[in-house]
Design a protein around this motif. Structure first.
Motif, PDB file in Angstrom:
ATOM      1  N   ARG A   1       0.843  -1.200   0.000  1.00 54.40           N
ATOM      2  CA  ARG A   1       0.000   0.000   0.000  1.00 54.40           C
ATOM      3  C   ARG A   1       0.885   1.261   0.000  1.00 54.40           C
ATOM      4  O   ARG A   1       0.663   2.199  -0.752  1.00 54.40           O
ATOM      5  CB  ARG A   1      -0.887  -0.022   1.255  1.00 54.40           C
ATOM      6  CG  ARG A   1      -2.010   1.002   1.247  1.00 54.40           C
ATOM      7  CD  ARG A   1      -2.750   1.009   2.585  1.00 54.40           C
ATOM      8  NE  ARG A   1      -1.938   1.547   3.682  1.00 54.40           N
ATOM      9  CZ  ARG A   1      -1.708   2.832   3.905  1.00 54.40           C
ATOM     10  NH1 ARG A   1      -2.213   3.735   3.101  1.00 54.40           N
ATOM     11  NH2 ARG A   1      -0.956   3.232   4.923  1.00 54.40           N
ATOM     12  N   LEU A   2       1.934   1.228   0.815  1.00 52.92           N
ATOM     13  CA  LEU A   2       2.823   2.400   0.911  1.00 52.92           C
ATOM     14  C   LEU A   2       3.586   2.634  -0.394  1.00 52.92           C
ATOM     15  O   LEU A   2       3.792   3.774  -0.815  1.00 52.92           O
ATOM     16  CB  LEU A   2       3.827   2.204   2.059  1.00 52.92           C
ATOM     17  CG  LEU A   2       3.239   2.287   3.473  1.00 52.92           C
ATOM     18  CD1 LEU A   2       4.159   1.629   4.484  1.00 52.92           C
ATOM     19  CD2 LEU A   2       3.002   3.750   3.849  1.00 52.92           C
ATOM     20  N   LEU A   3       3.984   1.539  -1.037  1.00 54.53           N
ATOM     21  CA  LEU A   3       4.770   1.680  -2.269  1.00 54.53           C
ATOM     22  C   LEU A   3       3.954   2.274  -3.411  1.00 54.53           C
ATOM     23  O   LEU A   3       4.512   2.781  -4.384  1.00 54.53           O
ATOM     24  CB  LEU A   3       5.359   0.331  -2.676  1.00 54.53           C
ATOM     25  CG  LEU A   3       6.631  -0.043  -1.922  1.00 54.53           C
ATOM     26  CD1 LEU A   3       7.001  -1.498  -2.171  1.00 54.53           C
ATOM     27  CD2 LEU A   3       7.802   0.868  -2.329  1.00 54.53           C
ATOM     28  N   ALA A   4       2.640   2.232  -3.263  1.00 49.75           N
ATOM     29  CA  ALA A   4       1.790   2.818  -4.296  1.00 49.75           C
ATOM     30  C   ALA A   4       1.813   4.344  -4.203  1.00 49.75           C
ATOM     31  O   ALA A   4       1.394   5.035  -5.115  1.00 49.75           O
ATOM     32  CB  ALA A   4       0.365   2.289  -4.153  1.00 49.75           C
ATOM     33  N   ASP A   5       2.306   4.874  -3.086  1.00 50.69           N
ATOM     34  CA  ASP A   5       2.329   6.332  -2.916  1.00 50.69           C
ATOM     35  C   ASP A   5       3.779   6.822  -2.795  1.00 50.69           C
ATOM     36  O   ASP A   5       4.272   7.112  -1.704  1.00 50.69           O
ATOM     37  CB  ASP A   5       1.499   6.706  -1.671  1.00 50.69           C
ATOM     38  CG  ASP A   5       1.264   8.215  -1.588  1.00 50.69           C
ATOM     39  OD1 ASP A   5       1.887   8.964  -2.378  1.00 50.69           O
ATOM     40  OD2 ASP A   5       0.466   8.628  -0.728  1.00 50.69           O
ATOM     41  N   LYS A   6       4.430   6.899  -3.931  1.00 50.90           N
ATOM     42  CA  LYS A   6       5.859   7.247  -3.949  1.00 50.90           C
ATOM     43  C   LYS A   6       6.100   8.663  -3.429  1.00 50.90           C
ATOM     44  O   LYS A   6       7.130   8.951  -2.843  1.00 50.90           O
ATOM     45  CB  LYS A   6       6.427   7.125  -5.368  1.00 50.90           C
ATOM     46  CG  LYS A   6       6.253   5.763  -6.001  1.00 50.90           C
ATOM     47  CD  LYS A   6       7.449   4.892  -5.769  1.00 50.90           C
ATOM     48  CE  LYS A   6       7.466   3.592  -6.551  1.00 50.90           C
ATOM     49  NZ  LYS A   6       6.312   2.711  -6.416  1.00 50.90           N
ATOM     50  N   GLY A   7       5.131   9.541  -3.677  1.00 52.17           N
ATOM     51  CA  GLY A   7       5.263  10.928  -3.229  1.00 52.17           C
ATOM     52  C   GLY A   7       5.358  11.005  -1.712  1.00 52.17           C
ATOM     53  O   GLY A   7       6.176  11.739  -1.153  1.00 52.17           O
ATOM     54  N   TYR A   8       4.535  10.209  -1.050  1.00 52.20           N
ATOM     55  CA  TYR A   8       4.532  10.180   0.416  1.00 52.20           C
ATOM     56  C   TYR A   8       5.893   9.686   0.923  1.00 52.20           C
ATOM     57  O   TYR A   8       6.498  10.297   1.815  1.00 52.20           O
ATOM     58  CB  TYR A   8       3.402   9.253   0.890  1.00 52.20           C
ATOM     59  CG  TYR A   8       3.463   8.909   2.356  1.00 52.20           C
ATOM     60  CD1 TYR A   8       3.077   9.834   3.331  1.00 52.20           C
ATOM     61  CD2 TYR A   8       3.907   7.646   2.773  1.00 52.20           C
ATOM     62  CE1 TYR A   8       3.140   9.515   4.682  1.00 52.20           C
ATOM     63  CE2 TYR A   8       3.974   7.321   4.125  1.00 52.20           C
ATOM     64  CZ  TYR A   8       3.594   8.256   5.072  1.00 52.20           C
ATOM     65  OH  TYR A   8       3.670   7.945   6.402  1.00 52.20           O
ATOM     66  N   LEU A   9       6.401   8.618   0.322  1.00 50.83           N
ATOM     67  CA  LEU A   9       7.686   8.068   0.771  1.00 50.83           C
ATOM     68  C   LEU A   9       8.822   9.061   0.524  1.00 50.83           C
ATOM     69  O   LEU A   9       9.692   9.260   1.380  1.00 50.83           O
ATOM     70  CB  LEU A   9       7.987   6.742   0.060  1.00 50.83           C
ATOM     71  CG  LEU A   9       7.070   5.569   0.439  1.00 50.83           C
ATOM     72  CD1 LEU A   9       7.346   4.369  -0.454  1.00 50.83           C
ATOM     73  CD2 LEU A   9       7.250   5.174   1.911  1.00 50.83           C
ATOM     74  N   ALA A  10       8.786   9.702  -0.638  1.00 50.83           N
ATOM     75  CA  ALA A  10       9.838  10.670  -0.968  1.00 50.83           C
ATOM     76  C   ALA A  10       9.840  11.807   0.049  1.00 50.83           C
ATOM     77  O   ALA A  10      10.907  12.281   0.481  1.00 50.83           O
ATOM     78  CB  ALA A  10       9.624  11.210  -2.378  1.00 50.83           C
ATOM     79  N   ASP A  11       8.656  12.211   0.449  1.00 52.01           N
ATOM     80  CA  ASP A  11       8.532  13.310   1.398  1.00 52.01           C
ATOM     81  C   ASP A  11       9.095  12.913   2.773  1.00 52.01           C
ATOM     82  O   ASP A  11       9.839  13.665   3.395  1.00 52.01           O
ATOM     83  CB  ASP A  11       7.043  13.683   1.506  1.00 52.01           C
ATOM     84  CG  ASP A  11       6.864  14.972   2.273  1.00 52.01           C
ATOM     85  OD1 ASP A  11       7.565  15.943   1.937  1.00 52.01           O
ATOM     86  OD2 ASP A  11       6.045  14.992   3.224  1.00 52.01           O
ATOM     87  N   ILE A  12       8.774  11.707   3.207  1.00 57.70           N
ATOM     88  CA  ILE A  12       9.290  11.206   4.497  1.00 57.70           C
ATOM     89  C   ILE A  12      10.819  11.168   4.452  1.00 57.70           C
ATOM     90  O   ILE A  12      11.502  11.586   5.390  1.00 57.70           O
ATOM     91  CB  ILE A  12       8.791   9.759   4.745  1.00 57.70           C
ATOM     92  CG1 ILE A  12       7.299   9.722   4.780  1.00 57.70           C
ATOM     93  CG2 ILE A  12       9.474   9.125   5.949  1.00 57.70           C
ATOM     94  CD1 ILE A  12       6.664   9.568   6.073  1.00 57.70           C
ATOM     95  N   LEU A  13      11.357  10.636   3.348  1.00 58.51           N
ATOM     96  CA  LEU A  13      12.811  10.472   3.269  1.00 58.51           C
ATOM     97  C   LEU A  13      13.520  11.822   3.157  1.00 58.51           C
ATOM     98  O   LEU A  13      14.620  11.999   3.670  1.00 58.51           O
ATOM     99  CB  LEU A  13      13.181   9.551   2.099  1.00 58.51           C
ATOM    100  CG  LEU A  13      12.721   8.095   2.282  1.00 58.51           C
ATOM    101  CD1 LEU A  13      12.998   7.277   1.029  1.00 58.51           C
ATOM    102  CD2 LEU A  13      13.405   7.442   3.493  1.00 58.51           C
ATOM    103  N   ARG A  14      12.883  12.760   2.483  1.00 58.05           N
ATOM    104  CA  ARG A  14      13.478  14.093   2.385  1.00 58.05           C
ATOM    105  C   ARG A  14      13.523  14.752   3.766  1.00 58.05           C
ATOM    106  O   ARG A  14      14.539  15.284   4.191  1.00 58.05           O
ATOM    107  CB  ARG A  14      12.682  14.951   1.389  1.00 58.05           C
ATOM    108  CG  ARG A  14      13.301  16.327   1.111  1.00 58.05           C
ATOM    109  CD  ARG A  14      12.419  17.219   0.233  1.00 58.05           C
ATOM    110  NE  ARG A  14      11.023  17.220   0.627  1.00 58.05           N
ATOM    111  CZ  ARG A  14      10.528  17.854   1.706  1.00 58.05           C
ATOM    112  NH1 ARG A  14      11.316  18.548   2.482  1.00 58.05           N
ATOM    113  NH2 ARG A  14       9.233  17.770   1.993  1.00 58.05           N
TER     114      ARG A  14
END
Ligand code: TYM
Length: 335
Positions: free
Chosen positions: A295-308
């Motif tokens: 489910r999380l991998l479907a939202d790359k924008g969210y992950l990119a934001d967390i990692l940034r």
């Protein structure tokens, strides 16, 4: 960020160098989840370590994101801790360079993991492979970590980190906190299902040796059914029963019980039933983690934001230590 019960800093990382195994999960990531409520935690994805053995670039990038999703799916809360990608924080490489100058070649040559990997990758014994523990020391020391939760296989790297910190402090004055390894007893070393005297590893060539966090239920059941045990059909922890002991450890870890309770649960049962029960327990525990990761991998924008945001927060802390180090060693920084 919430108020932590303890002011202590905790640091750990996993390499995105292959499919994660239940060894990585039990020995490391799972324990991190409980610790995030108590400590100030930094959890990294060690991509700079990963390239010390050859990686396919596109795959490395994909695995980095998959690992970020996995951390969160396992219960690591990016609002409670700092979750980031190692290469996004340049201070790691910068500190590693300085620490290289207080580390001896002989010490690095004696590291068991270096010797193992050099033998396995004889065609690519690069400087990075040898320097791996120094980069790891830089990771930990940058954040002034008190504790480093790892599996038993990383103990030697923690010892050399301590040696490097002490040596630097002696030479240049108090700079680094000397960290301690935090090794949980249960699950500190999950071993291969095919050769229970060796650790279960992401990079094992035999796919039946390791249970991957991404494996589906059928695969998990098949691997446990084929797991090497012995011929006496007794389910007990014992040095001469490494296969059975490993399965009991895995079962207890996933069930959340002690190994003694696990032994009791299987009293009088045969290996067939035992292996089925271990497989079921692992598969049932992993299913929700896998679904959440997807489910999380479907939202790359969210992950990119967390990692940034994670990298910014990590860099802020790391730069403070680095500035101190640069001053101590005598680097010119202007007026
Ligand atoms: P890595 O990626 O090999 O493994 C990640 C974590 O999983 C633990 N582990 C195991 N625990 C129990 N049984 C097993 N079979 C098993 N296999 C792996 C490892 O002990 C580790 O805790 N060098 C580190 C990554 C790293 C790091 C750091 C760790 C880079 N910088 C700073 C701590 C602090 C490594 O290769 O882990």
């Amino acid at each position: 960020m919430e108020e932590k019960r303890e002011e202590k800093v905790l640091y750990s990382a996993v390499q995105p160098s292959g499919n994660l195994t239940i060894g990585n999960y039990i020995g490391a990531i799972r324990n991190w989840v409980n610790m995030q409520h108590e400590f100030t935690c930094f959890y990294a994805i060690a991509d700079m370590h990963a390239i010390t053995v050859r990686q396919e670039p596109a795959l490395l990038r994909r695995r980095t994101l998959e690992l970020a999703a996995l951390y969160i799916a396992c219960g690591i809360d990016p609002e409670k801790c700092t979750l980031y990608v190692q290469s996004n924080v340049p201070a790691h490489a910068e500190l590693a360079w300085v620490l290289n100058t207080v580390t001896y070649v002989g010490e690095m040559e004696r590291m068991t993991q270096f010797k193992d990997k050099a033998a396995r990758h004889a065609e690519n014994v690069n400087m990075g492979l040898m320097d791996y523990p120094v980069l790891m020391a830089a990771d930990i020391l940058l954040y002034q970590a008190h504790l480093v939760p790892v599996g038993v296989d990383q103990r030697q790297h923690l010892e050399i980190t301590r040696d490097i910190a002490i040596r630097f402090n002696n030479r240049y004055g108090e700079t680094f906190r000397v960290p301690e390894a935090y090794i949980v007893k249960e699950g500190a070393k999950i071993t291969s299902l095919q050769d229970p005297l060796r650790k279960m590893s992401k990079s094992d060539e035999n796919p039946n040796a390791s249970v991957y966090l991404a494996d589906d239920k059928d695969t998990i059941m098949r691997k446990f059914k084929r797991a090497v045990t012995d011929s006496d059909n007794r389910i007990a922890v014992s040095e001469d029963k490494p296969g059975v002991t490993n399965l009991l450890n895995i079962y207890a870890s996933f069930k959340g019980c002690t190994v003694a309770e696990a032994e009791k649960a299987f009293e009088g049962k045969g290996y067939g039933d035992f292996k089925l029960a271990v497989g079921e327990t692992v598969a049932d525990a992993l299913a929700p983690v896998q679904a959440e990761q997807k489910r999380l991998l479907a939202d790359k924008g969210y992950l990119a934001d967390i990692l940034r945001r994670g990298a910014e927060s990590a860099a802020y802390t790391a730069r403070k230590t680095l500035a101190k180090v640069f001053r101590k060693v005598g680097f010119y920084r202007g007026e």
